[in-house]
Design an enzyme around this catalytic site. Structure first.
Site, PDB file in Angstrom:
ATOM      1  N   LYS A 162      31.526  31.527 -15.582  1.00 48.39           N
ATOM      2  CA  LYS A 162      32.426  31.162 -14.471  1.00 48.39           C
ATOM      3  C   LYS A 162      32.165  32.075 -13.274  1.00 48.39           C
ATOM      4  CE  LYS A 162      34.609  27.802 -16.472  1.00 48.39           C
ATOM      5  NZ  LYS A 162      34.337  26.433 -16.042  1.00 48.39           N
ATOM      6  N   TYR A 199      31.451  33.252 -21.824  1.00 46.32           N
ATOM      7  CA  TYR A 199      32.116  32.124 -21.146  1.00 46.32           C
ATOM      8  C   TYR A 199      32.607  32.553 -19.756  1.00 46.32           C
ATOM      9  CZ  TYR A 199      35.962  29.076 -19.773  1.00 46.32           C
ATOM     10  OH  TYR A 199      36.811  28.263 -19.047  1.00 46.32           O
ATOM     11  N   SER A 247      38.392  30.116 -13.754  1.00 47.58           N
ATOM     12  CA  SER A 247      39.372  30.537 -14.751  1.00 47.58           C
ATOM     13  C   SER A 247      39.886  31.938 -14.433  1.00 47.58           C
ATOM     14  CB  SER A 247      38.685  30.565 -16.120  1.00 47.58           C
ATOM     15  OG  SER A 247      39.484  31.231 -17.060  1.00 47.58           O
TER      16      SER A 247
HETATM   17  P1  NAD Z   1      37.445  19.675 -21.932  1.00 44.28           P
HETATM   18  O1  NAD Z   1      36.436  20.119 -22.930  1.00 44.28           O
HETATM   19  O2  NAD Z   1      38.572  18.818 -22.395  1.00 44.28           O
HETATM   20  O3  NAD Z   1      36.704  18.901 -20.726  1.00 44.28           O
HETATM   21  C1  NAD Z   1      35.385  19.164 -20.345  1.00 44.28           C
HETATM   22  C2  NAD Z   1      34.641  17.836 -20.341  1.00 44.28           C
HETATM   23  O4  NAD Z   1      33.305  18.038 -19.904  1.00 44.28           O
HETATM   24  C3  NAD Z   1      34.576  17.184 -21.711  1.00 44.28           C
HETATM   25  O5  NAD Z   1      35.038  15.853 -21.606  1.00 44.28           O
HETATM   26  C4  NAD Z   1      33.077  17.226 -22.083  1.00 44.28           C
HETATM   27  O6  NAD Z   1      32.681  16.110 -22.854  1.00 44.28           O
HETATM   28  C5  NAD Z   1      32.429  17.261 -20.725  1.00 44.28           C
HETATM   29  N1  NAD Z   1      31.133  17.943 -20.657  1.00 44.28           N
HETATM   30  C6  NAD Z   1      30.786  19.148 -21.174  1.00 44.28           C
HETATM   31  N2  NAD Z   1      29.509  19.453 -20.861  1.00 44.28           N
HETATM   32  C7  NAD Z   1      29.048  18.418 -20.101  1.00 44.28           C
HETATM   33  C8  NAD Z   1      27.811  18.143 -19.474  1.00 44.28           C
HETATM   34  N3  NAD Z   1      26.782  18.996 -19.563  1.00 44.28           N
HETATM   35  N4  NAD Z   1      27.675  16.994 -18.778  1.00 44.28           N
HETATM   36  C9  NAD Z   1      28.721  16.113 -18.680  1.00 44.28           C
HETATM   37  N5  NAD Z   1      29.909  16.313 -19.270  1.00 44.28           N
HETATM   38  C10 NAD Z   1      30.078  17.459 -19.964  1.00 44.28           C
HETATM   39  O7  NAD Z   1      37.990  20.974 -21.195  1.00 44.28           O
HETATM   40  P2  NAD Z   1      39.181  21.137 -20.145  1.00 44.28           P
HETATM   41  O8  NAD Z   1      40.219  21.979 -20.786  1.00 44.28           O
HETATM   42  O9  NAD Z   1      39.542  19.840 -19.551  1.00 44.28           O
HETATM   43  O10 NAD Z   1      38.445  22.068 -19.082  1.00 44.28           O
HETATM   44  C11 NAD Z   1      37.850  21.548 -17.901  1.00 44.28           C
HETATM   45  C12 NAD Z   1      37.244  22.695 -17.118  1.00 44.28           C
HETATM   46  O11 NAD Z   1      38.266  23.649 -16.811  1.00 44.28           O
HETATM   47  C13 NAD Z   1      36.138  23.459 -17.881  1.00 44.28           C
HETATM   48  O12 NAD Z   1      35.134  23.789 -16.953  1.00 44.28           O
HETATM   49  C14 NAD Z   1      36.864  24.703 -18.352  1.00 44.28           C
HETATM   50  O13 NAD Z   1      35.973  25.792 -18.495  1.00 44.28           O
HETATM   51  C15 NAD Z   1      37.851  24.950 -17.223  1.00 44.28           C
HETATM   52  N6  NAD Z   1      39.027  25.730 -17.650  1.00 44.28           N
HETATM   53  C16 NAD Z   1      39.794  25.294 -18.703  1.00 44.28           C
HETATM   54  C17 NAD Z   1      40.883  26.058 -19.119  1.00 44.28           C
HETATM   55  C18 NAD Z   1      41.712  25.624 -20.308  1.00 44.28           C
HETATM   56  O14 NAD Z   1      42.428  26.456 -20.865  1.00 44.28           O
HETATM   57  N7  NAD Z   1      41.701  24.351 -20.707  1.00 44.28           N
HETATM   58  C19 NAD Z   1      41.223  27.247 -18.457  1.00 44.28           C
HETATM   59  C20 NAD Z   1      40.441  27.648 -17.380  1.00 44.28           C
HETATM   60  C21 NAD Z   1      39.339  26.872 -16.975  1.00 44.28           C
HETATM   61  N1  UFG Z   2      47.740  32.876 -29.830  1.00 47.37           N
HETATM   62  C1  UFG Z   2      48.340  33.095 -31.052  1.00 47.37           C
HETATM   63  N2  UFG Z   2      48.008  32.282 -32.097  1.00 47.37           N
HETATM   64  C2  UFG Z   2      47.111  31.257 -31.990  1.00 47.37           C
HETATM   65  C3  UFG Z   2      46.484  31.041 -30.721  1.00 47.37           C
HETATM   66  C4  UFG Z   2      46.812  31.874 -29.675  1.00 47.37           C
HETATM   67  O1  UFG Z   2      49.156  34.000 -31.191  1.00 47.37           O
HETATM   68  O2  UFG Z   2      46.848  30.567 -32.979  1.00 47.37           O
HETATM   69  C5  UFG Z   2      48.107  33.730 -28.691  1.00 47.37           C
HETATM   70  C6  UFG Z   2      46.956  34.518 -28.105  1.00 47.37           C
HETATM   71  O3  UFG Z   2      46.791  35.729 -28.798  1.00 47.37           O
HETATM   72  C7  UFG Z   2      47.417  34.694 -26.654  1.00 47.37           C
HETATM   73  C8  UFG Z   2      48.195  33.406 -26.371  1.00 47.37           C
HETATM   74  O4  UFG Z   2      48.539  32.885 -27.648  1.00 47.37           O
HETATM   75  O5  UFG Z   2      48.304  35.775 -26.554  1.00 47.37           O
HETATM   76  C9  UFG Z   2      47.390  32.370 -25.605  1.00 47.37           C
HETATM   77  O6  UFG Z   2      46.169  32.129 -26.276  1.00 47.37           O
HETATM   78  P1  UFG Z   2      45.232  30.868 -25.968  1.00 47.37           P
HETATM   79  O7  UFG Z   2      44.105  30.904 -26.949  1.00 47.37           O
HETATM   80  O8  UFG Z   2      46.056  29.629 -25.905  1.00 47.37           O
HETATM   81  O9  UFG Z   2      44.728  31.136 -24.488  1.00 47.37           O
HETATM   82  P2  UFG Z   2      43.957  32.401 -23.868  1.00 47.37           P
HETATM   83  O10 UFG Z   2      44.904  33.057 -22.911  1.00 47.37           O
HETATM   84  O11 UFG Z   2      43.350  33.226 -24.910  1.00 47.37           O
HETATM   85  O12 UFG Z   2      42.765  31.713 -23.060  1.00 47.37           O
HETATM   86  C10 UFG Z   2      42.886  30.502 -22.307  1.00 47.37           C
HETATM   87  C11 UFG Z   2      41.596  29.697 -22.446  1.00 47.37           C
HETATM   88  C12 UFG Z   2      40.451  30.431 -21.809  1.00 47.37           C
HETATM   89  C13 UFG Z   2      40.766  30.696 -20.380  1.00 47.37           C
HETATM   90  C14 UFG Z   2      42.062  31.431 -20.239  1.00 47.37           C
HETATM   91  C15 UFG Z   2      42.416  31.437 -18.775  1.00 47.37           C
HETATM   92  O13 UFG Z   2      41.314  29.477 -23.820  1.00 47.37           O
HETATM   93  O14 UFG Z   2      39.304  29.615 -21.845  1.00 47.37           O
HETATM   94  O15 UFG Z   2      43.123  30.757 -20.955  1.00 47.37           O
HETATM   95  O16 UFG Z   2      43.540  32.177 -18.534  1.00 47.37           O
HETATM   96  F1  UFG Z   2      39.778  31.426 -19.804  1.00 47.37           F
END
Ligand code: NAD
Ligand code: UFG
Length: 346
Positions: free
Chosen positions: A159, A155, A131
């Protein structure tokens, strides 16, 4: 007559989640045989049926926890897996501060157990969901991969720890081929409208919140901070369409193969972002245009732990993976709205 080689098999941990399910479709389309593993902690089994409805193909699925080393090893061996994309993990920043041990257990413990199972099964191609949060407070922008790392919450620390473990592992044995992909802000949904970001309860993230306000399920969006030193005072992020992100995983897996850019290097980190920053209010306006619905919002205090602005330097991905983000903010909003509307129809 030449016979086509059999498709390569890839295991997606967390494969029923938001990014995993989109990546399953992209890999299937690219000719991979895709096996899914998920413990359903944050996903529904219904996603499996939707993947099969979209593709017309079955996806082998295992309900298992990545920390269960024996179960994972059995899947790797039984399915003839050649590569793993590791999405499984927990991702809520606030929850990670309230319960750090469960985050270290699930994310770091899960990665270690999975890598042990892979070594035992002689599978050494690995793509990891990292991330942009690992960069911490920007020293300069855009963040390139050489930017110093400094996680600012548990979190993010999980990572970073996993990236360090991967680097040590690659240095210990040059048979490993590992790519850690640092995602920026994934949003949007597949064109079918059947899969997308569907968090339980009140969403923490901007796009799912906006979707529910537009649908009338939530009353008003709180914009966290309107006095940042940014283009319009609101937070700026690098939003990336989840289908672009999914295609980035296909590109990374292909680049890990022998003779390709990452095939020569045991460990690389690569940003997956668009390189463009959009403000909260820009996203809100784009969503109103795409949905033709109002998105009422109100100014609210800054959210603790938020950075004012960040976005990616995406050129390493272009050079090494031959991949770049193509889809616009409008497409991200339109596909999110199509998914939201389909969900409402049931
Ligand atoms: P998500 O929660 O939709 O998907 C994660 C999946 O992993 C879920 O289906 C959950 O049931 C499964 N899971 C969790 N723990 C597990 C375990 N111990 N064993 C087996 N399955 C397990 O999240 P996502 O948004 O698809 O994110 C996927 C990956 O990308 C995560 O590692 C997250 O940290 C990373 N990531 C997400 C974002 C974002 O904004 N969505 C940004 C940066 C990184
Ligand atoms: N925001 C609002 N109102 C809301 C939610 C979010 O104004 O109800 C704003 C936040 O302050 C920020 C922007 O929208 O400025 C984006 O916020 P998000 O919560 O959608 O995303 P973040 O950038 O905080 O974080 C996300 C994931 C993290 C990940 C990161 C990677 O949640 O897990 O992106 O860049 F690490």
């Amino acid at each position: 007559m030449s016979i086509a080689p059999p498709p390569k098999t890839v295991l997606l941990t967390g494969g029923l989640g938001y990014i995993g399910s989109h990546t399953a479709l992209a890999l299937h389309e690219a000719g991979w045989r895709v096996v899914l593993l998920d413990n359903l902690a944050n996903a529904s089994r219904a996603v499996l049926g939707r993947l099969e409805a979209i593709t017309g193909a079955p996806f082998p699925f295992y309900e298992a926890d990545v920390r269960d080393r024996a179960a994972v090893e059995a899947v790797l061996k039984g399915e003839g897996v050649q590569a793993v994309v590791h999405f499984a993990g927990a991702k809520a920043v606030g929850e990670s501060s309230a319960d750090p041990l469960s985050y270290f257990d699930n994310n770091v413990g899960g990665a270690v157990a999975l890598l042990q199972a892979m070594a035992a099964a002689n599978v050494r191609q690995f793509v990891f969901s990292s991330s942009a949060t690992v960069y911490g407070t920007p020293k300069y922008l855009p963040y390139d991969e050489a930017h110093p790392t400094a996680a600012i919450n548990p979190y993010g620390r999980t990572k970073l720890h996993i990236e360090e473990i991967l680097q040590d592992l690659a240095a210990s044995d040059d048979r490993w081929r590992i790519a850690a992909l640092r995602y920026f802000n994934p949003v949007g949904a597949h064109d079918s409208g059947l899969i997308g970001d569907d968090p339980n309860g009140i969403p923490n993230n901007l796009m799912p919140y906006v979707m529910r306000v537009a649908a009338g399920q939530l009353e008003v969006l709180s914009v966290f901070g309107t006095d940042y030193d940014t283009k319009d005072g609101t937070g700026v992020r690098d939003y990336i369409h989840v289908v672009d992100l999914a295609e980035g995983h296909v590109a990374a897996l292909e680049a890990l193969q022998p003779g390709r850019a990452l095939g020569e290097s045991p460990f690389e980190v690569v940003n997956l972002g668009s390189g463009v920053g959009h403000s909260v209010l820009e996203l809100v306006k784009a969503f109103e245009r795409a949905s033709n619905r109002p998105v009422p919002w109100k100014a609210a205090p800054r959210r603790a732990g938020d950075l004012p602005e960040y976005f990616a330097e995406p050129s390493k991905a272009k050079a090494l993976l031959k991949w770049e983000a193509k889809r616009s903010l409008e497409a991200m909003c339109a596909s999110s709205w199509a998914f939201q509307s389909r969900q409402a129809e049931g």
